[in-house]
Design an enzyme around this catalytic site. Structure first.
Site, short mmCIF file in Angstrom:
data_model
loop_
_atom_site.label_atom_id
_atom_site.label_comp_id
_atom_site.label_asym_id
_atom_site.label_seq_id
_atom_site.Cartn_x
_atom_site.Cartn_y
_atom_site.Cartn_z
N ASP A 166 -16.48 -11.27 -6.20
CA ASP A 166 -17.68 -11.98 -6.64
C ASP A 166 -18.11 -13.03 -5.61
O ASP A 166 -17.36 -13.36 -4.69
CB ASP A 166 -17.41 -12.70 -7.97
CG ASP A 166 -17.08 -11.75 -9.10
OD1 ASP A 166 -17.62 -10.63 -9.10
OD2 ASP A 166 -16.28 -12.13 -9.97
N TYR A 180 -3.91 -11.34 -6.17
CA TYR A 180 -4.83 -12.47 -5.99
C TYR A 180 -4.04 -13.77 -6.09
O TYR A 180 -3.08 -13.88 -6.85
CB TYR A 180 -5.89 -12.49 -7.09
CG TYR A 180 -7.03 -11.52 -6.93
CD1 TYR A 180 -8.21 -11.89 -6.30
CD2 TYR A 180 -6.92 -10.22 -7.43
CE1 TYR A 180 -9.27 -11.01 -6.18
CE2 TYR A 180 -7.97 -9.32 -7.30
CZ TYR A 180 -9.14 -9.73 -6.68
OH TYR A 180 -10.19 -8.84 -6.56
#
Length: 271
Positions: free
Chosen positions: A52, A110
């Site tokens: 994103d 992540y």
């Protein structure tokens, strides 16, 4: 026809996400423009995972097919010559046709860097998330334990998620405090759209004392996005690693460019 894989790093704050958009202000657009300049032909890239706006890439992987025969270092230097300073190719490697940046990957990792301080730091703008109140790390760890395993993560997916199935296997959530920071590690076979940021929102809510640790189990069981906390800010989120079968010998991501790399290296699930 040759298949080439590239390792990419980028500053997510400089782009409107990964996926190509008509305005052209995405990482994919910047990369494909630069590849076209270097190769003098259009090349379409396939990515391991779309990020994103504001989310950084340290271990992003793409592939493309081409008739051009260039040395590995030539793809790196040639493409980087046309890229802005906020994105760079780290390595290039020929791959067999069986390699696919997205579908051959069996896990993603992540990290989230969270700054915990009464006053925000301008030096960390775009690099770390921020909360101004102390967080209960033990409570967040207890809450995270409810999420590990194979589950239906519908409560943590965005309404725009295009994944065919909400069932994912979350292998680990590691949480480690380090001075004014708390670092999080999320490792799974794959993630839903906004999944990590939604998990972060819930963990921070528990850390603030708004909910008990057991609340995360209730949210997970509900499979209802409205039951979870708001999506957390993207600035501290880094796609650090994409795992592939050993047969492809994909080079490891270089994490030394971030100031917290030594802390992240110790986030192994025991912290």
């Amino acid at each position: 026809m040759m298949r080439i894989a590239l390792g990419i790093q980028y500053d997510g704050a400089a782009f409107c996400g990964w996926q190509s958009q008509p305005h052209g202000k995405t990482v994919q657009d910047a990369l494909e423009r630069s590849l076209a300049e270097f190769a003098q032909t259009s090349l379409h890239t396939t990515v391991a995972g779309r990020t994103d706006t504001g989310v950084h890439g340290l271990g992003q992987v793409v592939h493309f097919d081409t008739d051009l025969d260039r040395a590995d270092f030539s793809w790196v230097r040639g493409t980087n010559a046309f890229l802005p300073p906020t994105v760079a190719v780290q390595w290039a490697k020929p791959m067999p046709d069986t390699f696919h940046a997205r579908f051959a990957a069996f896990e993603r990792t992540y990290y989230y860097a969270l700054y915990v301080h009464p006053v925000r730091s301008p030096m960390l703008a775009g690099r770390a998330g921020w909360v101004h109140t102390p967080l209960d790390v033990d409570a967040m760890r207890e809450a995270a334990a409810h999420l590990v395993g194979e589950h239906d993560f519908s409560a943590f997916r965005s309404s725009e998620c295009q994944a065919k199935s909400p069932v994912k296997h979350l292998y680990q959530i590691g949480i480690r405090p380090d001075g004014d920071f708390i670092h999080f590690r999320f490792r799974a076979n794959a993630f839903l759209h906004h999944m990590v940021r939604n998990l972060m929102g819930c963990l921070v809510a528990v850390g603030r004392g708004r909910y008990p640790s057991s609340w995360l189990a209730e949210v997970l069981e509900s499979r209802d996005r409205d039951c979870a906390a708001p999506t957390f800010m993207p600035e501290g989120l880094y796609l650090a690693h994409v795992g592939y079968p050993a047969e492809f010998a994909v080079p490891p991501a270089q994490l030394g460019s971030v100031p917290w790399s030594s802390v992240w290296a110790d986030l192994d699930g025991r912290t």
